[in-house]
Structures are given as structure tokens and as C-alpha cells.
Design an enzyme around this catalytic site. Structure first.
Site, PDB file in Angstrom:
ATOM      1  N   CYS A 108       0.879  -1.166   0.000  1.00 23.66           N
ATOM      2  CA  CYS A 108       0.000   0.000   0.000  1.00 23.66           C
ATOM      3  C   CYS A 108       0.922   1.222   0.000  1.00 23.66           C
ATOM      4  CB  CYS A 108      -0.844  -0.064   1.266  1.00 23.66           C
ATOM      5  SG  CYS A 108      -1.871   1.361   1.553  1.00 23.66           S
ATOM      6  N   CYS A 119     -10.617  14.289   5.139  1.00 26.43           N
ATOM      7  CA  CYS A 119     -11.774  13.475   5.530  1.00 26.43           C
ATOM      8  C   CYS A 119     -11.771  13.377   7.064  1.00 26.43           C
ATOM      9  CB  CYS A 119     -11.699  12.086   4.909  1.00 26.43           C
ATOM     10  SG  CYS A 119     -11.751  12.122   3.108  1.00 26.43           S
ATOM     11  N   CYS A 122     -10.005  10.319   8.822  1.00 28.95           N
ATOM     12  CA  CYS A 122      -8.727   9.849   8.279  1.00 28.95           C
ATOM     13  C   CYS A 122      -7.576  10.630   8.879  1.00 28.95           C
ATOM     14  CB  CYS A 122      -8.724   9.998   6.760  1.00 28.95           C
ATOM     15  SG  CYS A 122      -7.179   9.512   6.006  1.00 28.95           S
ATOM     16  N   GLY A 162      -2.229  10.345   1.106  1.00 28.45           N
ATOM     17  CA  GLY A 162      -2.388  11.232  -0.050  1.00 28.45           C
ATOM     18  C   GLY A 162      -3.537  10.871  -0.957  1.00 28.45           C
ATOM     19  N   GLU A 163      -3.850  11.810  -1.840  1.00 31.30           N
ATOM     20  CA  GLU A 163      -4.913  11.605  -2.817  1.00 31.30           C
ATOM     21  C   GLU A 163      -4.242  11.463  -4.191  1.00 31.30           C
ATOM     22  OE1 GLU A 163      -8.134  10.974  -3.347  1.00 31.30           O
ATOM     23  OE2 GLU A 163      -7.721  11.332  -5.461  1.00 31.30           O
ATOM     24  N   SER A 194      -6.997   4.497  -5.602  1.00 32.53           N
ATOM     25  CA  SER A 194      -8.161   4.840  -4.787  1.00 32.53           C
ATOM     26  C   SER A 194      -8.276   6.356  -4.701  1.00 32.53           C
ATOM     27  CB  SER A 194      -7.996   4.240  -3.385  1.00 32.53           C
ATOM     28  OG  SER A 194      -9.096   4.572  -2.576  1.00 32.53           O
ATOM     29  N   SER A 217     -13.785   6.246  -2.888  1.00 36.06           N
ATOM     30  CA  SER A 217     -14.194   6.315  -1.486  1.00 36.06           C
ATOM     31  C   SER A 217     -15.525   7.036  -1.410  1.00 36.06           C
ATOM     32  CB  SER A 217     -13.129   7.056  -0.675  1.00 36.06           C
ATOM     33  OG  SER A 217     -11.942   6.297  -0.682  1.00 36.06           O
ATOM     34  N   LEU A 218     -16.558   6.298  -1.072  1.00 32.46           N
ATOM     35  CA  LEU A 218     -17.915   6.854  -1.076  1.00 32.46           C
ATOM     36  C   LEU A 218     -18.304   7.310   0.339  1.00 32.46           C
ATOM     37  CD1 LEU A 218     -20.296   7.214  -3.055  1.00 32.46           C
ATOM     38  CD2 LEU A 218     -21.116   4.967  -2.318  1.00 32.46           C
ATOM     39  N   HIS A 219     -18.347   6.352   1.236  1.00 35.40           N
ATOM     40  CA  HIS A 219     -18.527   6.606   2.679  1.00 35.40           C
ATOM     41  C   HIS A 219     -19.857   7.204   3.126  1.00 35.40           C
ATOM     42  CE1 HIS A 219     -14.490   5.346   2.683  1.00 35.40           C
ATOM     43  NE2 HIS A 219     -13.902   6.500   2.511  1.00 35.40           N
ATOM     44  N   CYS A 336      -6.114   1.547   7.558  1.00 32.58           N
ATOM     45  CA  CYS A 336      -6.444   2.711   6.739  1.00 32.58           C
ATOM     46  C   CYS A 336      -6.614   3.921   7.618  1.00 32.58           C
ATOM     47  CB  CYS A 336      -7.786   2.556   6.060  1.00 32.58           C
ATOM     48  SG  CYS A 336      -8.043   1.021   5.324  1.00 32.58           S
TER      49      CYS A 336
HETATM   50  N1  SAH Z   1      -7.148   9.458  -0.843  1.00 32.30           N
HETATM   51  C1  SAH Z   1      -7.533   8.184  -1.311  1.00 32.30           C
HETATM   52  C2  SAH Z   1      -6.651   7.045  -0.864  1.00 32.30           C
HETATM   53  C3  SAH Z   1      -6.220   6.956   0.585  1.00 32.30           C
HETATM   54  S1  SAH Z   1      -7.198   6.243   1.845  1.00 32.30           S
HETATM   55  C4  SAH Z   1      -8.961   7.885  -0.970  1.00 32.30           C
HETATM   56  O1  SAH Z   1      -9.558   8.654  -0.220  1.00 32.30           O
HETATM   57  O2  SAH Z   1      -9.526   6.944  -1.498  1.00 32.30           O
HETATM   58  C5  SAH Z   1      -7.638   4.616   1.463  1.00 32.30           C
HETATM   59  C6  SAH Z   1      -9.011   4.270   2.035  1.00 32.30           C
HETATM   60  O3  SAH Z   1      -9.028   4.185   3.472  1.00 32.30           O
HETATM   61  C7  SAH Z   1     -10.076   5.288   1.672  1.00 32.30           C
HETATM   62  O4  SAH Z   1     -11.249   4.646   1.284  1.00 32.30           O
HETATM   63  C8  SAH Z   1     -10.246   6.015   2.988  1.00 32.30           C
HETATM   64  O5  SAH Z   1     -11.434   6.720   3.049  1.00 32.30           O
HETATM   65  C9  SAH Z   1     -10.152   4.884   3.980  1.00 32.30           C
HETATM   66  N2  SAH Z   1      -9.944   5.329   5.356  1.00 32.30           N
HETATM   67  C10 SAH Z   1      -9.306   6.442   5.784  1.00 32.30           C
HETATM   68  N3  SAH Z   1      -9.336   6.529   7.127  1.00 32.30           N
HETATM   69  C11 SAH Z   1      -9.999   5.448   7.579  1.00 32.30           C
HETATM   70  C12 SAH Z   1     -10.337   4.968   8.882  1.00 32.30           C
HETATM   71  N4  SAH Z   1      -9.983   5.626   9.983  1.00 32.30           N
HETATM   72  N5  SAH Z   1     -11.010   3.809   8.956  1.00 32.30           N
HETATM   73  C13 SAH Z   1     -11.350   3.127   7.859  1.00 32.30           C
HETATM   74  N6  SAH Z   1     -11.060   3.520   6.607  1.00 32.30           N
HETATM   75  C14 SAH Z   1     -10.392   4.689   6.455  1.00 32.30           C
END
Ligand code: SAH
Length: 358
Positions: A108, A119, A122, A162-163, A194, A217-219, A336
């Protein structure tokens, strides 16, 4: 040492290197020899390139530099997940995570030092973004991970810090070098990017002709919740994002995986589930549920196991291919959203914080 005027060699494509070689008055085939040293033998300095004349090695070293990720520390979890803290040539720190499984050795990788998207849940975005990684540094992360494993990397996921689409060009450049049969030679389908929902990035990806996997990443299944969790939603709404994903799927015939971090009472209610099903039955896609990894900086709690199970059942019943990522490596904060802040708070925030033991 100042590397600012030199280019990371692992970020240079083969045609670019061939052009440089011929302009330097050397034979074109030398470029392929260099690539063999870089990607087959994976040497870590110019002296290792034994069949190159010393004069050429000198020319190379005045124009290019190795990304040379220095391993600061490694933490290993009970599940075998390993988190590596790496120092870049300018002193910045990033983290990468090795996730071994029976048939896979996944790494990763990070695409930026920090993240600007912030976010709520995160840890990587809590301190903002410091800089983008260069392609050569991203490829360097994969090579460093391979050295750490002592075995070939089988999968690369851009789910570290990072994004990726906020550093689009360098990420795609790295992907092409990793994918190149003369380079690292990793199948595109074994590479996952991602994104938190950077719409222009998804649109650009349509025309890359790359078979890489795309995760979004939808969430949240509505704008109110998504606005609160992910500031990116203010720039590109859920409707814009889903429409972009639908068109991407239609044009590329590639299935997107939606990531859905499950947070108790925030995005895991009955209504959320019903809305999520409506959203995800618009076009073929997959969903990956990620029970929240609880972090210090966010007071949300992870969903109950029975809620996660209910989501799986109902989503599957609705015909949506569903997987769950039960967190691996929680004990080393390698889950993550737990990357970076703990170990790197020091380098970003100027105020002194107690040294974390790694
Ligand atoms: N910026 C990108 C890639 C990095 S994060 C993105 O947002 O997709 C990779 C994944 O982990 C994303 O889906 C992110 O939302 C998720 N993630 C981040 N923090 C998390 C947490 N505390 N618990 C579970 N998933 C998390």
C-alpha cells in the site's frame, strides 16, 4: 545533499531515457541495459551497473538520482502486516504498508506527503499536504517494499497517504513504469488507484487506456452526510461523482469498487443502507465495506459487527458484489487512515510532541 536539479531515475520512461542517451552521444541500447539494472537486478546505485562504461555512469549520476528511500523503522503486526516508515531524499517521511496473504504480497503506497482533503475520520489528512511525491519516489516505494519482503510484489494499491488524483501526472507516470513489461512488469489489474472522489481525475483516467483498478471512497449515501465526512463533496457532489462513475464504467467497461467506511450511527442506519442500495444499483459496481479504524483525532466509533453483517446480506441480496475489509495491522496503526500522523506529527507540526516509540 541537494538533489533538486537532478531527476529521479525511476520516474524516467524507457523512451525518455533512450532520448537522453542518444543526446548524450551514447548508443541507444544502453537505455535498455540501464532499465535491466533498475528493474531486473534492482541495483541501488550506478556502480552496480557493471556493463556500463565509467564515463556513462558519471554522466548518468550528474543528471539522475536514485530515490533511495531510507528505511527509518518497521513495525510488524500479529497478522504479518508490516508498516515501514521511509525517509525521502529531502528528509520528508512517508509510510507504506506491506500486507502479505497466502497468494499475494501487496504493498500500500503513499502518493503525497500528507493530504489536503481532510476526511473527518482519516489521520493522513489532519495535517494538510506538504508536497507531491515524484513518480520515481513512488516506484522507489514499491522497490523498497520488495526488498523488505525479499520476494516479488504482486499487488500495488494507492491507499497510503495522499490523494492520487491530486498528484495525477506523477501517479500515472509511476503506474506506467510499474506496468511496463521492460520495467517492473506488474499487470495493470494488479494496481489499484483509490480516490476520494476527485471527478476530473476519474474523467482523465477514462482516456489513459490503462487496465488498472479504480476504487472510489464513497462513505455516505447522501450529500448531507458526505459533506460532513468528506470536504471533497462540497466541490463534487454525490450526484456528479456517481454520474462520472457511471460514464467511466460505460466507456471503459471496467467495474469500480466503492469503499464504504462504516461509522456507527453516522452512515450505517437502515435509511443509509436503503439509500446505498439505490445508489449502487444504478450501474454495475462492487462495494468494499471497511469498519472504521478508530483514530484519536476522530470520535466516531466503528459499526457493530451485526450491522456490518446486515449490510453485507442486504447489499448482496440486491445483487451488489460486496466484500469487507476487516482491519489488518490495527496493533501497529497500519490500518487505513492511521498512517502518518502518529510518527510524522513531529516533522509537520512545529510544536514539540513526545517522541513516539515505533
Ligand atoms: N485518498 C484516497 C486514498 C487513501 S485512503 C482515498 O480517499 O480513497 C484509502 C481508504 O481508506 C479510503 O477509502 C479512505 O477513506 C479509507 N480510510 C481512511 N481513514 C480510515 C479509517 N480511519 N477507517 C477506515 N477507513 C479509512
Amino acid at each position: 545533499m541537494d538533489h533538486s536539479d537532478r531527476i529521479f531515475i525511476h520516474g524516467v520512461s524507457l523512451p525518455e531515457l533512450q532520448e537522453w542517451i542518444t543526446q548524450a552521444g551514447e548508443q541507444k541500447y544502453r537505455a535498455m541495459q540501464i532499465w535491466e539494472w533498475l528493474y531486473h537486478h534492482q541495483v541501488e546505485d550506478w556502480d552496480g551497473m557493471k556493463n556500463l562504461p565509467k564515463t556513462l555512469r558519471e554522466k548518468l549520476s550528474s543528471s539522475f538520482v536514485f530515490a533511495a528511500l531510507e528505511r527509518e523503522s518497521v513495525q510488524e503486526s500479529e497478522t504479518g502486516t508490516r508498516k515501514i516508515l521511509c525517509r525521502l531524499t529531502d528528509g520528508e517521511l512517508i509510510e507504506e504498508v506491506l500486507i502479505p496473504a497466502a497468494d499475494r504480497r501487496t504493498v500500500c503506497v503513499s502518493s503525497q506527503v500528507g493530504c489536503m482533503f481532510g476526511c473527518a475520520f482519516c489521520a493522513s489528512g489532519q495535517l494538510g499536504v506538504k508536497r507531491n511525491l515524484k513518480a520515481g519516489e513512488i516506484v522507489g516505494e514499491v522497490l523498497a517494499a520488495q526488498r523488505e519482503y525479499g520476494d516479488r510484489i504482486t499487488n500495488v494499491v494507492f491507499m497510503g497517504i495522499g490523494e492520487p488524483f491530486d498528484n495525477y501526472d506523477e501517479v500515472i507516470r509511476a503506474v506506467r513504469i510499474l506496468n511496463d513489461p521492460d520495467g517492473f512488469c506488474l499487470g495493470a489489474r494488479r494496481i489499484t488507484i483509490s480516490t476520494c472522489g476527485v471527478v476530473p481525475g476519474i474523467q482523465r483516467m477514462e482516456d489513459e487506456g490503462l487496465q488498472v483498478e479504480l476504487s472510489v471512497s464513497l462513505h455516505a449515501p447522501n450529500d448531507t452526510t458526505r459533506d460532513a465526512l468528506m470536504p471533497v463533496n462540497v466541490s463534487w457532489s454525490l450526484e456528479e461523482l456517481m454520474e462520472t462513475c457511471r460514464i467511466y464504467t460505460l466507456r471503459t467497461k471496467r467495474i469500480i469498487t466503492f469503499e464504504y467506511t462504516m461509522i456507527r450511527g453516522i452512515n450505517d442506519t437502515e435509511q443509509d443502507l436503503a439509500d446505498l442500495i439505490v445508489l449502487l444499483t444504478r450501474f454495475p459496481c462492487r462495494v468494499n465495506l471497511i469498519p472504521l479504524s478508530e483514530i484519536e483525532e476522530y470520535d466516531g466509533r466503528t459499526s457493530k459487527r451485526e450491522t456490518v453483517e446486515k449490510f453485507i446480506n442486504r447489499l448482496e441480496k440486491a445483487g451488489i458484489n460486496t466484500t469487507v475489509r476487516w482491519s489488518k495491522g490495527v496493533d501497529v496503526n497500519a490500518a487505513c487512515g492511521q498512517l502518518r500522523s502518529k510518527s510524522m506529527g513531529n516533522s509537520l507540526r512545529m510544536k514539540p510532541v513526545p517522541q513516539q516509540s515505533l
